[in-house]
Design a protein around this motif. Structure first.
Motif, PDB file in Angstrom:
ATOM      1  N   GLN A  73       0.838  -1.192   0.000  1.00  0.00           N
ATOM      2  CA  GLN A  73       0.000   0.000   0.000  1.00  0.00           C
ATOM      3  C   GLN A  73       0.877   1.247   0.000  1.00  0.00           C
ATOM      4  N   LEU A  74       0.293   2.362  -0.407  1.00  0.00           N
ATOM      5  CA  LEU A  74       1.040   3.612  -0.538  1.00  0.00           C
ATOM      6  C   LEU A  74       0.442   4.691   0.346  1.00  0.00           C
ATOM      7  N   ASN A  75       1.295   5.315   1.174  1.00  0.00           N
ATOM      8  CA  ASN A  75       0.951   6.572   1.837  1.00  0.00           C
ATOM      9  C   ASN A  75       1.671   7.699   1.113  1.00  0.00           C
ATOM     10  N   LEU A  76       0.911   8.706   0.690  1.00  0.00           N
ATOM     11  CA  LEU A  76       1.458   9.871  -0.011  1.00  0.00           C
ATOM     12  C   LEU A  76       0.956  11.120   0.688  1.00  0.00           C
ATOM     13  N   MET A  77       1.873  11.858   1.313  1.00  0.00           N
ATOM     14  CA  MET A  77       1.517  13.087   2.011  1.00  0.00           C
ATOM     15  C   MET A  77       2.132  14.273   1.280  1.00  0.00           C
ATOM     16  N   THR A  78       1.298  15.256   0.993  1.00  0.00           N
ATOM     17  CA  THR A  78       1.735  16.465   0.304  1.00  0.00           C
ATOM     18  C   THR A  78       1.741  17.605   1.307  1.00  0.00           C
ATOM     19  N   SER A  79       2.925  18.192   1.535  1.00  0.00           N
ATOM     20  CA  SER A  79       3.030  19.217   2.581  1.00  0.00           C
ATOM     21  C   SER A  79       2.459  20.557   2.145  1.00  0.00           C
ATOM     22  N   GLY A  80       2.579  20.876   0.833  1.00  0.00           N
ATOM     23  CA  GLY A  80       2.239  22.227   0.418  1.00  0.00           C
ATOM     24  C   GLY A  80       3.029  23.233   1.241  1.00  0.00           C
ATOM     25  N   HIS A  81       2.340  24.262   1.742  1.00  0.00           N
ATOM     26  CA  HIS A  81       3.033  25.305   2.513  1.00  0.00           C
ATOM     27  C   HIS A  81       3.373  24.862   3.925  1.00  0.00           C
ATOM     28  N   GLY A  82       2.781  23.740   4.389  1.00  0.00           N
ATOM     29  CA  GLY A  82       3.143  23.269   5.720  1.00  0.00           C
ATOM     30  C   GLY A  82       2.208  22.201   6.240  1.00  0.00           C
TER      31      GLY A  82
ATOM     32  N   GLY B 259       0.633  25.517  -2.012  1.00  0.00           N
ATOM     33  CA  GLY B 259      -0.765  25.122  -1.891  1.00  0.00           C
ATOM     34  C   GLY B 259      -1.093  24.479  -0.565  1.00  0.00           C
ATOM     35  N   PRO B 260      -2.343  24.071  -0.392  1.00  0.00           N
ATOM     36  CA  PRO B 260      -2.753  23.439   0.864  1.00  0.00           C
ATOM     37  C   PRO B 260      -2.210  22.023   0.968  1.00  0.00           C
ATOM     38  N   PRO B 261      -2.008  21.515   2.189  1.00  0.00           N
ATOM     39  CA  PRO B 261      -1.544  20.138   2.371  1.00  0.00           C
ATOM     40  C   PRO B 261      -2.668  19.144   2.096  1.00  0.00           C
ATOM     41  N   ARG B 262      -2.274  17.891   1.834  1.00  0.00           N
ATOM     42  CA  ARG B 262      -3.264  16.819   1.675  1.00  0.00           C
ATOM     43  C   ARG B 262      -2.594  15.480   1.960  1.00  0.00           C
ATOM     44  N   PHE B 263      -3.436  14.474   2.185  1.00  0.00           N
ATOM     45  CA  PHE B 263      -2.936  13.121   2.428  1.00  0.00           C
ATOM     46  C   PHE B 263      -3.742  12.136   1.604  1.00  0.00           C
ATOM     47  N   GLU B 264      -3.042  11.159   1.010  1.00  0.00           N
ATOM     48  CA  GLU B 264      -3.696  10.103   0.226  1.00  0.00           C
ATOM     49  C   GLU B 264      -3.180   8.746   0.708  1.00  0.00           C
ATOM     50  N   HIS B 265      -4.102   7.794   0.762  1.00  0.00           N
ATOM     51  CA  HIS B 265      -3.725   6.395   1.010  1.00  0.00           C
ATOM     52  C   HIS B 265      -4.286   5.564  -0.129  1.00  0.00           C
TER      53      HIS B 265
ATOM     54  N   GLN C  71       0.034   1.352 -17.543  1.00  0.00           N
ATOM     55  CA  GLN C  71      -0.628   1.239 -16.242  1.00  0.00           C
ATOM     56  C   GLN C  71      -0.200   2.407 -15.354  1.00  0.00           C
ATOM     57  N   ARG C  72      -1.168   3.179 -14.881  1.00  0.00           N
ATOM     58  CA  ARG C  72      -0.869   4.403 -14.123  1.00  0.00           C
ATOM     59  C   ARG C  72      -1.307   4.290 -12.677  1.00  0.00           C
ATOM     60  N   SER C  73      -0.432   4.743 -11.779  1.00  0.00           N
ATOM     61  CA  SER C  73      -0.765   4.817 -10.361  1.00  0.00           C
ATOM     62  C   SER C  73      -1.792   5.911 -10.124  1.00  0.00           C
ATOM     63  N   PRO C  74      -2.694   5.722  -9.141  1.00  0.00           N
ATOM     64  CA  PRO C  74      -3.642   6.786  -8.802  1.00  0.00           C
ATOM     65  C   PRO C  74      -3.019   7.914  -7.985  1.00  0.00           C
ATOM     66  N   ALA C  75      -1.767   7.774  -7.570  1.00  0.00           N
ATOM     67  CA  ALA C  75      -1.122   8.798  -6.743  1.00  0.00           C
ATOM     68  C   ALA C  75      -1.009  10.119  -7.506  1.00  0.00           C
ATOM     69  N   ARG C  76      -1.364  11.198  -6.847  1.00  0.00           N
ATOM     70  CA  ARG C  76      -1.319  12.516  -7.475  1.00  0.00           C
ATOM     71  C   ARG C  76       0.028  13.177  -7.211  1.00  0.00           C
ATOM     72  N   VAL C  77       0.789  13.388  -8.268  1.00  0.00           N
ATOM     73  CA  VAL C  77       2.080  14.066  -8.166  1.00  0.00           C
ATOM     74  C   VAL C  77       2.060  15.295  -9.067  1.00  0.00           C
ATOM     75  N   HIS C  78       3.110  16.125  -8.979  1.00  0.00           N
ATOM     76  CA  HIS C  78       3.069  17.441  -9.622  1.00  0.00           C
ATOM     77  C   HIS C  78       4.166  17.640 -10.660  1.00  0.00           C
TER      78      HIS C  78
END
Length: 330
Positions: free
Chosen positions: A115-124, A155-161, A185-192
């Motif tokens: 499984q994947l944990n993906l945390m996006t900090s954004g500004h904090g 941008g704002p922070p977010r978390f995806e599992h 085949q593409r991962s659902p993880a949102r990257v920038h």
């Protein structure tokens, strides 16, 4: 994906492929980057593979820690109290064990292998990472950071599992697409930024070619066993930088081996990285540190963790300089 050919039989020694230290855009080469041990929290030691003095980034991947496999039976396991992040995404990937993620958005999420944990900090953002009391006896995995480009880092922070990820199979090997895309085949993880992260597992001895975008920088690390990658033998404890211009990465290994592949479009923005912050200037880092020390709303509170937040270390006595992906000053 395809079966590998005869392969490139060059040998990595002395830290690089003989005769080529810095691969060019269309001239694939290999550079071996040895990791070093770093204590993480009170109970965990990691092998830090990136950043390295000879290569700070692979695409937007700017930080790679490999931990374990460690016997944590009867021990606390990973116990990292709340701490802040700016300007990055954290990617947590386990081969064995369990870690409980809690963050200042209110997310509380166990992560287990596959499984994947993906945390996006954004500004904090702030988060904690802890092995639960009834954790499995072995802990083994990766934590990686992805630098956010200018348009995303404020941008704002977010978390995806993501409990389910695409898996491709060929012969006795499987490829899990953690981030980005492999063979359609593409991962659902949102990257920038254009990025690749994939784990190759060998149920039996064999080989395959994992297709990649030729414009990507690529690299590989071995989590378990050993593997022959693009003509070079690799074992745990080092990162093999593979340069650009490769349409695919050849991987051959015995049964039980696990290999993680990294790639991405070269990251053009120079970065300042210090403690848990990724920014662009010395002043930005100073401000982030001061905000964390003051308990500013920017980072929020990790209410699901009872541990006291980690204090920020003292700033260095010299001015922090922005550096590009090669390690040179901006």
């Amino acid at each position: 994906m395809a079966e590998p050919g005869s392969g490139d039989e060059r040998v990595v020694y002395g830290g690089s492929v003989a005769g080529q230290d810095e691969p060019g855009q269309d001239e694939p080469g290999s550079v071996l980057l040895a990791g070093h041990d770093v204590p993480l929290g009170r109970y965990t030691t990691v092998r830090r593979l990136l950043p390295h003095r000879r290569r700070r980034m692979v695409g937007a991947w700017c930080f790679v820690d490999h931990f374990g496999p460690d016997d944590v039976s009867g021990r606390p396991g990973m116990q990292i109290a709340p701490h802040p992040h700016t300007g990055l995404q954290t990617v947590t990937w386990l081969a064995d064990g369990e870690i409980l993620h809690a963050d200042s958005l209110g997310s509380v999420q166990p992560i287990v292998p596959g499984q994947l944990n993906l945390m996006t900090s954004g500004h904090g953002i702030a988060h904690s990472e802890q092995s639960p009391p009834d954790h499995p006896p072995v802990m083994h995995g990766l934590q990686l950071w992805v630098a956010l480009p200018e348009e995303a880092r404020h941008g704002p922070p977010r978390f995806e599992h993501h409990a389910a990820l695409p898996v491709l199979r060929e012969g006795g090997a499987s490829v899990t697409v953690v981030v980005g895309e492999v063979d359609g085949q593409r991962s659902p993880a949102r990257v920038h930024s254009p990025l690749l992260g994939a784990e190759v597992r060998f149920g039996r001895a064999g080989g395959l070619v994992v297709p990649v975008e030729p414009g990507f920088e690529t690299a590989a690390l071995v989590m378990r066993g050993s593997a022959r990658i693009a003509g070079s033998t690799l074992e745990p404890g080092a990162l093999l930088y593979l340069g650009r211009g490769r349409p695919g990465i050849e991987v051959e290994a015995a049964a039980g081996a696990r290999v993680f592949l990294l790639g991405g479009e070269p990251f053009a923005e120079p970065l300042v990285m210090w403690w848990n912050f990724v920014g662009r200037t010395h002043e930005e880092i100073v401000r982030a540190r001061a905000d964390w020390a003051a308990g500013a709303a920017r980072f929020g509170t990790v209410t699901a963790c009872e541990e006291e937040p980690l204090p920020a270390p003292a700033m260095p006595t010299v001015r922090l300089k922005a550096r590009d992906r090669h390690g040179g000053s901006a």
